[in-house]
Write an enzyme that holds these catalytic residues in place. Structure first.
Site, PDB file in Angstrom:
ATOM      1  N   CYS A  17       0.780  -1.282   0.000  1.00 32.76           N
ATOM      2  CA  CYS A  17       0.062   0.066  -0.141  1.00 32.76           C
ATOM      3  C   CYS A  17       1.112   1.275  -0.088  1.00 32.76           C
ATOM      4  O   CYS A  17       2.096   0.972  -0.006  1.00 32.76           O
ATOM      5  CB  CYS A  17      -0.739   0.072   1.308  1.00 32.76           C
ATOM      6  SG  CYS A  17       0.023  -0.029   2.884  1.00 32.76           S
ATOM      7  N   HIS A  46       5.683  -5.157   8.783  1.00 35.58           N
ATOM      8  CA  HIS A  46       5.557  -6.582   9.122  1.00 35.58           C
ATOM      9  C   HIS A  46       6.056  -7.658   7.995  1.00 35.58           C
ATOM     10  O   HIS A  46       4.966  -8.291   7.417  1.00 35.58           O
ATOM     11  CB  HIS A  46       4.231  -6.830   9.981  1.00 35.58           C
ATOM     12  CG  HIS A  46       4.367  -6.316  11.269  1.00 35.58           C
ATOM     13  ND1 HIS A  46       3.110  -6.111  12.095  1.00 35.58           N
ATOM     14  CD2 HIS A  46       5.110  -5.786  12.069  1.00 35.58           C
ATOM     15  CE1 HIS A  46       3.488  -5.595  13.375  1.00 35.58           C
ATOM     16  NE2 HIS A  46       4.617  -5.790  13.427  1.00 35.58           N
ATOM     17  N   GLU A 131       0.405  -0.483  16.225  1.00 33.34           N
ATOM     18  CA  GLU A 131      -0.427   0.691  15.876  1.00 33.34           C
ATOM     19  C   GLU A 131      -1.353   0.917  17.066  1.00 33.34           C
ATOM     20  O   GLU A 131      -1.701   2.285  17.243  1.00 33.34           O
ATOM     21  CB  GLU A 131      -1.400   0.210  14.325  1.00 33.34           C
ATOM     22  CG  GLU A 131      -2.181   1.382  14.070  1.00 33.34           C
ATOM     23  CD  GLU A 131      -3.005   1.164  13.040  1.00 33.34           C
ATOM     24  OE1 GLU A 131      -4.207   1.624  12.860  1.00 33.34           O
ATOM     25  OE2 GLU A 131      -2.833   0.263  12.084  1.00 33.34           O
TER      26      GLU A 131
END
Length: 313
Positions: A17, A46, A131
Site C-alpha cells: 500500500c 511487518h 498501531e
C-alpha cells in the site's frame, strides 16, 4: 508425464500500500542521505523479506530508543508510536524521521480531538499490536478503552455513556468492525465516530478482492507475515467468503505443495506489507509443479501516494 493444470487467480489490488511504500522509501532515503547505519525502531513494516532487504542496505532494527546511540538518525515504523517516543528522542537530541502511515496519523489526530473535547475513546483493535499501542499513546493512560470483538462491545462500561467516541485500527476486518460498531451504537446512541472510516483504503480493497475470488477457488493463499494484521484478516475473509482452504505463507519455500495437489484453482493475494517479488516467487514455484494459467481479477484501481518527510526531499 505432463504436469497437472492449475489456474492461479490473482487478486488485485494486492501487496504494498502507499503507507508501506513510503515507509520503506524513508529508510532507503535516510541511508542514502546520512550513510549507514540508520537505526529503525521496531520492524518498519511487518514483513521479514522487507526487513532483511533493508538490513542488507544498512538499516539496524532495534526494539527501543535506548538501543540507539547518540548522534545517529532513527526512523519510527509505519505503525506509529506513542507520543513518549519522539519526546524521548528530542530529550536526547536524536534526529528522527517519522514513517508513520498518514492514515494512521489521521487516527492519532482523532484520538487527540475527542480527548480534548472530553469524550472517552473506545478503540477497536488488537491488544498489543504496534498501531494500537501507538494510537493509545497519543492521549493520557486510561483515556482509551480497547474493544477487540463484539463480546467486548457488549460489556464495556465507559464513565459517561453520552460522552464517548470510537476510533479503529486501520488494518481490521471490515465486516468484523461493522458488527462491533453496530453493537456499540446500540448501547451508546450518542457515540461519535470518524467522518471517514478509519480502516484504510488498502485494507478495504484487498479484502474486497479476496471476497471476489474466494468463492471461485479451491484454495486461497495469502502471502504475508504471521505478525501482519492485514494479512491475517485476508485469510479470515477468504475462509468466510466461501473458501475453507485459506492459508498464510511468508515465502514460496513455506508452501506444502502436496497438500494442494488436488486443487485446480488457487487464489493468490498478498498483504499490504508483502512485495510483489514474493508473489512472483510463488508463481515460479507453482510452474515447477503445474501447467499454470494466470487469471487476474481486479476490483479497484489504486492511485494513492504519500510524500516523503521534508528532511529527505
Amino acid at each position: 508425464m505432463s504436469n497437472p493444470a492449475l489456474t492461479i487467480v490473482l487478486a488485485s489490488p494486492r501487496g504494498f500500500c502507499a503507507g508501506v511504500d513510503r515507509a520503506i522509501h524513508i529508510v532507503e532515503a535516510a541511508i542514502e542521505k546520512y550513510g549507514a547505519p540508520v537505526y529503525v525502531r521496531h520492524e518498519i513494516v511487518h514483513n521479514r523479506f522487507v526487513v532483511d532487504s533493508l538490513k542488507a542496505k544498512g538499516a539496524l532494527f532495534v526494539d527501543e530508543l535506548t538501543e540507539v546511540p547518540d548522534g545517529v538518525p532513527v526512523v519510527f515504523s509505519a505503525h506509529g508510536v506513542p507520543k513518549s517516543v519522539p519526546e524521548a528522542a528530542e530529550e536526547r537530541g536524536l534526529a528522527y524521521l517519522d514513517a508513520t502511515c498518514p492514515l494512521v496519523t489521521k487516527v492519532h489526530k482523532e484520538a487527540e480531538y475527542h480527548h480534548a473535547a472530553g469524550r472517552q475513546i473506545i478503540m477497536i483493535g488488537h491488544k498489543g499490536h504496534p498501531e494500537v499501542i501507538g494510537t493509545m499513546g497519543q492521549v493520557p493512560e486510561g483515556a482509551v478503552l480497547l474493544v477487540e470483538n463484539v463480546a467486548d462491545a457488549e460489556t464495556i462500561q465507559p464513565a459517561d455513556p453520552d460522552k464517548v467516541a470510537y476510533i479503529t485500527q486501520t488494518t481490521l476486518s471490515v465486516d468484523d468492525t461493522s458488527a462491533i460498531v453496530e453493537t456499540l451504537r446500540r448501547r451508546f446512541p450518542a457515540m461519535m465516530g470518524p467522518r471517514k472510516d478509519d480502516i484504510c483504503y488498502a485494507t478495504t480493497n484487498r479484502q474486497l478482492a479476496v471476497k471476489t475470488i474466494a468463492p471461485h477457488c479451491d484454495a486461497v493463499m495469502v502471502i504475508g507475515a504471521p505478525n501482519s494484521s492485514n494479512s491475517k484478516r485476508l485469510v479470515e475473509v477468504a475462509a468466510r467468503s466461501g473458501c475453507g482452504r485459506s492459508i498464510l505463507v511468508q515465502r514460496a519455500a513455506d508452501i506444502d505443495w502436496e497438500a494442494l495437489g488436488d486443487i485446480h484453482r488457487l487464489g493468490v493475494t498478498a498483504g499490504a506489507s508483502a512485495p510483489e517479488i514474493l508473489v512472483e516467487e510463488v508463481i515460479a514455484a507453482a510452474r515447477d509443479r503445474f501447467a499454470v494459467t494466470i487469471e487476474e481479477i481486479k476490483v479497484k484501481d489504486e492511485t494513492v501516494s504519500f510524500k516523503l518527510p521534508e528532511a529527505l526531499l
